[in-house]
Design a protein around this motif. Structure first.
Motif, PDB file in Angstrom:
ATOM      1  N   CYS A  13     -46.117 128.721 -15.021  1.00  0.00           N
ATOM      2  CA  CYS A  13     -47.362 129.415 -15.357  1.00  0.00           C
ATOM      3  C   CYS A  13     -48.302 129.400 -14.152  1.00  0.00           C
ATOM      4  O   CYS A  13     -48.453 128.363 -13.505  1.00  0.00           O
ATOM      5  N   PHE A  15     -51.546 129.572 -13.949  1.00  0.00           N
ATOM      6  CA  PHE A  15     -52.956 129.224 -14.157  1.00  0.00           C
ATOM      7  C   PHE A  15     -53.239 127.745 -13.883  1.00  0.00           C
ATOM      8  O   PHE A  15     -53.454 127.372 -12.753  1.00  0.00           O
ATOM      9  N   CYS A  16     -53.199 126.893 -14.896  1.00  0.00           N
ATOM     10  CA  CYS A  16     -53.802 125.564 -14.673  1.00  0.00           C
ATOM     11  C   CYS A  16     -52.820 124.525 -14.140  1.00  0.00           C
ATOM     12  O   CYS A  16     -51.615 124.740 -14.080  1.00  0.00           O
ATOM     13  N   VAL A  18     -51.593 121.948 -15.309  1.00  0.00           N
ATOM     14  CA  VAL A  18     -50.568 121.355 -16.181  1.00  0.00           C
ATOM     15  C   VAL A  18     -49.178 121.766 -15.677  1.00  0.00           C
ATOM     16  O   VAL A  18     -48.245 120.982 -15.676  1.00  0.00           O
ATOM     17  N   GLY A  19     -49.054 123.027 -15.219  1.00  0.00           N
ATOM     18  CA  GLY A  19     -47.779 123.469 -14.648  1.00  0.00           C
ATOM     19  C   GLY A  19     -46.696 123.661 -15.679  1.00  0.00           C
ATOM     20  O   GLY A  19     -45.570 123.162 -15.543  1.00  0.00           O
ATOM     21  N   CYS A  20     -47.006 124.402 -16.733  1.00  0.00           N
ATOM     22  CA  CYS A  20     -46.011 124.648 -17.779  1.00  0.00           C
ATOM     23  C   CYS A  20     -44.880 125.513 -17.235  1.00  0.00           C
ATOM     24  O   CYS A  20     -45.116 126.516 -16.556  1.00  0.00           O
ATOM     25  N   LEU A  46     -46.887 126.200 -24.622  1.00  0.00           N
ATOM     26  CA  LEU A  46     -47.730 127.056 -23.778  1.00  0.00           C
ATOM     27  C   LEU A  46     -49.065 127.244 -24.479  1.00  0.00           C
ATOM     28  O   LEU A  46     -49.140 127.195 -25.702  1.00  0.00           O
ATOM     29  N   CYS A  47     -50.100 127.530 -23.685  1.00  0.00           N
ATOM     30  CA  CYS A  47     -51.376 127.906 -24.302  1.00  0.00           C
ATOM     31  C   CYS A  47     -51.513 129.421 -24.255  1.00  0.00           C
ATOM     32  O   CYS A  47     -50.618 130.135 -23.789  1.00  0.00           O
ATOM     33  N   LYS A  49     -53.217 131.371 -22.400  1.00  0.00           N
ATOM     34  CA  LYS A  49     -53.156 132.009 -21.076  1.00  0.00           C
ATOM     35  C   LYS A  49     -51.713 132.142 -20.612  1.00  0.00           C
ATOM     36  O   LYS A  49     -51.309 133.187 -20.108  1.00  0.00           O
ATOM     37  N   GLY A  50     -50.945 131.062 -20.780  1.00  0.00           N
ATOM     38  CA  GLY A  50     -49.549 131.121 -20.349  1.00  0.00           C
ATOM     39  C   GLY A  50     -48.759 132.141 -21.137  1.00  0.00           C
ATOM     40  O   GLY A  50     -47.903 132.849 -20.605  1.00  0.00           O
ATOM     41  N   PRO A 195     -55.008 123.051 -21.933  1.00  0.00           N
ATOM     42  CA  PRO A 195     -54.714 123.037 -23.378  1.00  0.00           C
ATOM     43  C   PRO A 195     -53.396 122.360 -23.750  1.00  0.00           C
ATOM     44  O   PRO A 195     -53.334 121.683 -24.786  1.00  0.00           O
ATOM     45  N   VAL A 196     -52.387 122.492 -22.921  1.00  0.00           N
ATOM     46  CA  VAL A 196     -51.111 121.855 -23.287  1.00  0.00           C
ATOM     47  C   VAL A 196     -51.212 120.341 -23.111  1.00  0.00           C
ATOM     48  O   VAL A 196     -50.705 119.577 -23.949  1.00  0.00           O
TER      49      VAL A 196
HETATM   50 FE1  SF4 Z   1     -50.553 127.725 -18.248  1.00  0.00          FE
HETATM   51 FE2  SF4 Z   1     -51.843 126.965 -20.423  1.00  0.00          FE
HETATM   52 FE3  SF4 Z   1     -49.802 125.536 -19.494  1.00  0.00          FE
HETATM   53 FE4  SF4 Z   1     -52.113 125.556 -18.210  1.00  0.00          FE
HETATM   54  S1  SF4 Z   1     -51.757 124.728 -20.259  1.00  0.00           S
HETATM   55  S2  SF4 Z   1     -50.078 125.757 -17.272  1.00  0.00           S
HETATM   56  S3  SF4 Z   1     -52.784 127.660 -18.508  1.00  0.00           S
HETATM   57  S4  SF4 Z   1     -49.698 127.609 -20.309  1.00  0.00           S
END
Ligand code: SF4
Length: 698
Positions: A13, A15-16, A18-20, A46-47, A49-50, A195-196
């Motif tokens: 992902c 975005f953040c 966390v690195g999903c 995933l949140c 955004k992901g 979020p994750v």
């Molecule tokens: Fe992406 Fe959301 Fe996971 Fe962050 S928590 S890496 S924004 S899916």
């Protein structure tokens, strides 16, 4: 049928921190939908955004050809329509655009000196792109004036961690909370921003873990907390010192751990005597008995973790805030065991990796200091070029001031959007307008690209190969799922072509070759190879052998500091840079919302995310709105000593009655028009979390 796809590709992902890990389902050359897969951080989750924030990569605003500013264009400013940049720019071939981009930088270097050029890379870069970017500035211009958005994020946390535990990364992965019985989450809002990770925190409370949430905003995790300490904005040090005072006074500290693994304890103990809960209660707004309860709970834990975010770091006393958290963990012996540790939650998906790769003005890769002759020669030997300056470089906000001072005259900016993200942003925009030559490499005509002389069309994350490192120190492989639109190119390729035109002998033909070079001077990457990452998807550093998946917990047997000892650094109470007064009676704090990412360039072009959160908004307590005669949904005016914006007001009971929370993703009501550029003296991070503000009904 959403299940109808041609092929699937695994990546990360964008975005953040966390690195999903994600599986991208591709149909007709486009990403159709995204699923979470079993990465070490996200375990399939995933949140929003992901899951839904991928379609910006197919947005019609994507730049598909290199652009050069037209000679008859209007003066530089936010006057370029990203849907139609040809009013100000003309399309060019890659050959011409690269020649003009590099030619302008080289001309300034050769006539005004290398220091006339500075660079901003980005935590949106892969590790290889970040490494190449800092190398280009250092090797091509001979100095260290290169930085990125870590300066606006966790720079103060890293300063405190390096100073006191000898390493800027987390000591334990966030997933380790599974083994904790107590956790502190302070100065962050993981339900919206990580979020994750927040799902693991919630699970921890479900099985009986005691969660202590501390934040001036009543963030969402409070619903899961045994203690919610909604302390006065900027009063972090007084609250944390009071908690530590109790641990000292009641002798709850771990003497054996302190004796074995720390230094400067006596000075810390002495310093804390002046911070009784009674003395600090009025400053931080928390009752003495609550401070005592929290101290006893944390010190009595079997295994405890501390998580923190920008609420800690984005203050002029951000480094002191982190010093307190480190001291709290050290005196309680809560580092280096399962379920114990320090974890600053990283913001961007590769802010850890970009920092590790040396995209910072005081450190080369792996935080090796630029002032050390031996370190510099180890790099110049690998780079096969002459020396570069031993002087620490300028940071993000210092470079902006240096433009105003007439010293920095040209810049290369890759993937960063400082014309939205810098504090007191009109000051930054004025600076970019003054530059004699600005090269911007990005996927959209961002607010920063509006000021460019040349815009080089780059790749979105799902269009490129490269590694990224998440908040857990997990180095992960990003894989290309679709091709860049039109003539857009992979970022590493653009960097290499610019470097060649600046006279550098760069022959890379693939990011894997860059990764191999990084390993030569980065011990953190020992036992981690490109092939391992291709095959295994992720390896945590440090990895102790070619088959070790990596160490989730570090510093169980001492610290990478002299004598293996971590250090207590006492912190005193420092007031925020500007106090509310009769003209600006309230407190402004800024941050992110769940649906939008940083300056909004990606998520505001994602259909679902923009539909869920389409409009600039700020939040105030309903009582505050009532007193002003404002209904939720009405427009209000926010004014600070820097500027003024109009924005829609929302009611939120979690906000203190004298505070305003303002997201920074909306260009039409840009939060950073208002923010204070005063910085922490150590981490050089601006005080985004505290500005005096006036709120008026429109
Ligand atoms: Fe992406 Fe959301 Fe996971 Fe962050 S928590 S890496 S924004 S899916």
């Amino acid at each position: 049928d959403s299940r109808d796809f041609d092929n699937e590709v695994e990546s990360i992902c964008p975005f953040c921190g966390v690195g999903c890990q994600v599986s991208l389902k591709i149909k007709d050359g486009k990403v159709k939908y995204v699923d979470g897969i079993n990465g070490p951080a996200n375990e399939g989750r995933l949140c929003v955004k992901g899951r839904f924030g991928f379609d910006y990569i197919h947005h019609p605003h994507r730049i598909t050809k290199p652009l050069i500013r037209r000679e008859d264009a209007q003066a530089k400013g936010l006057n370029v329509d990203p849907a139609n940049p040809l009013t100000h720019f003309r399309e060019a071939t890659w050959e011409e655009a690269l020649d003009v981009a590099a030619g302008g930088l080289a001309k300034l270097r050769d006539t005004q000196g290398g220091k006339s050029i500075a660079g901003f890379g980005s935590a949106k870069c892969t590790n290889e792109e970040a490494y190449l970017f800092q190398k280009l500035i250092r090797q091509g211009f001979g100095h260290n004036n290169v930085d990125h958005c870590t300066r606006l994020c966790h720079a103060s946390s890293v300063a405190a961690l390096i100073e006191n535990v000898g390493s800027g990364a987390v000591t334990a992965t966030f997933n380790e909370i599974e083994n904790s019985d107590v956790a502190i989450v302070i100065g962050c809002n993981p339900i919206e921003n990580h979020p994750v990770a927040a799902t693991f925190f919630k699970q921890f409370t479900k099985r009986g873990g005691k969660l202590i949430v501390m934040d001036p905003r009543g963030v969402g995790l409070r619903r899961f907390a045994t203690h919610m300490l909604q302390f006065r904005p900027g009063a972090d040090v007084s609250m944390l010192n009071a908690i530590m005072n109790v641990i000292v006074e009641e002798e709850l500290y771990d003497k054996q751990y302190i004796d074995a693994y720390t230094e400067n304890w006596e000075a810390e103990k002495e310093h804390l005597k002046g911070f009784s809960p009674e003395a600090m209660s009025e400053i931080c707004g928390i009752e003495p008995e609550v401070l005592r309860d929290v101290a006893r709970l944390f010190a009595g834990a079997n295994a405890a973790m501390i998580f923190w975010g920008m609420g800690i770091s984005q203050h002029i006393h951000g480094t002191d805030n982190s010093r307190c958290l480190i001291s709290l963990a050290l005196m309680s012996g809560q580092i280096g065991r399962p379920g114990a540790g320090l974890h600053p939650l990283r913001g961007q998906n590769n802010v850890q990796g970009a920092s590790d790769a040396g995209l910072i003005p005081m450190f080369l890769p792996d935080y090796q200091t630029v002032t050390d002759d031996g370190v510099r020669s180890a790099f110049t030997e690998v780079w096969k070029s002459g020396d570069f300056s031993a002087e620490k470089g300028l940071t993000v906000t210092e470079i902006v001031d240096d433009i105003h001072a007439g010293n920095t005259r040209g810049m290369y900016i890759l993937g960063e959007n400082p014309a939205m993200s810098d504090p007191d942003v009109e000051h930054a925009r004025d600076a970019f307008a003054k530059l004699e030559h600005l090269v911007v490499q990005d996927i959209f005509v961002t607010e920063t690209a509006c000021f460019a002389d040349v815009i080089l069309p780059a790749s979105a994350f799902y269009e490129k190969s490269g590694t990224v490192t998440n908040t857990n120190r997990q180095v992960q492989m990003g894989r290309p799922a679709v091709t860049p639109p039109g003539e857009a190119k992979q970022d590493w390729w653009i960097e290499v072509e610019l470097a060649k035109r600046l006279g550098l002998d760069w022959g890379y033909t693939d990011p894997s070759e860059v990764f191999a070079e990084m390993k030569l001077n980065m011990k953190s990457l020992d036992n981690i190879t490109w092939d391992r990452l291709v095959n295994e998807g992720a390896v945590t550093y440090p990895s102790l052998s070619p088959t070790d998946p990596g160490q989730a917990i570090v510093f169980g047997d001492g610290f990478p500091r002299p004598d293996g000892r971590a250090k207590f650094t006492p912190a005193s109470v420092i007031a925020p840079d500007e106090a509310p007064d009769a003209d600006y009676p309230m407190i402004l704090t800024t941050g992110r919302q769940l649906e939008h990412w940083h300056t909004g360039s990606m998520t505001r072009r994602s259909k679902v995310l923009d539909a869920v959160e389409p409009e600039a908004n700020c939040s105030l307590h309903p009582k505050t709105l009532r007193t002003m005669g404002v209904e939720p949904g009405d427009m209000i005016r926010l004014t600070t000593r820097r500027g003024s914006i109009e924005i829609m007001a929302r009611a939120d009971r979690a906000i203190a009655e004298d505070m305003v929370f303002l997201p920074f993703a909306f260009v039409e009501a840009a939060a950073n028009i208002l923010t204070n550029p005063a910085v922490d003296p150590y981490g050089k991070i601006p005080e985004f979390k505290f500005s005096a503000v006036r709120v008026e009904k429109q």
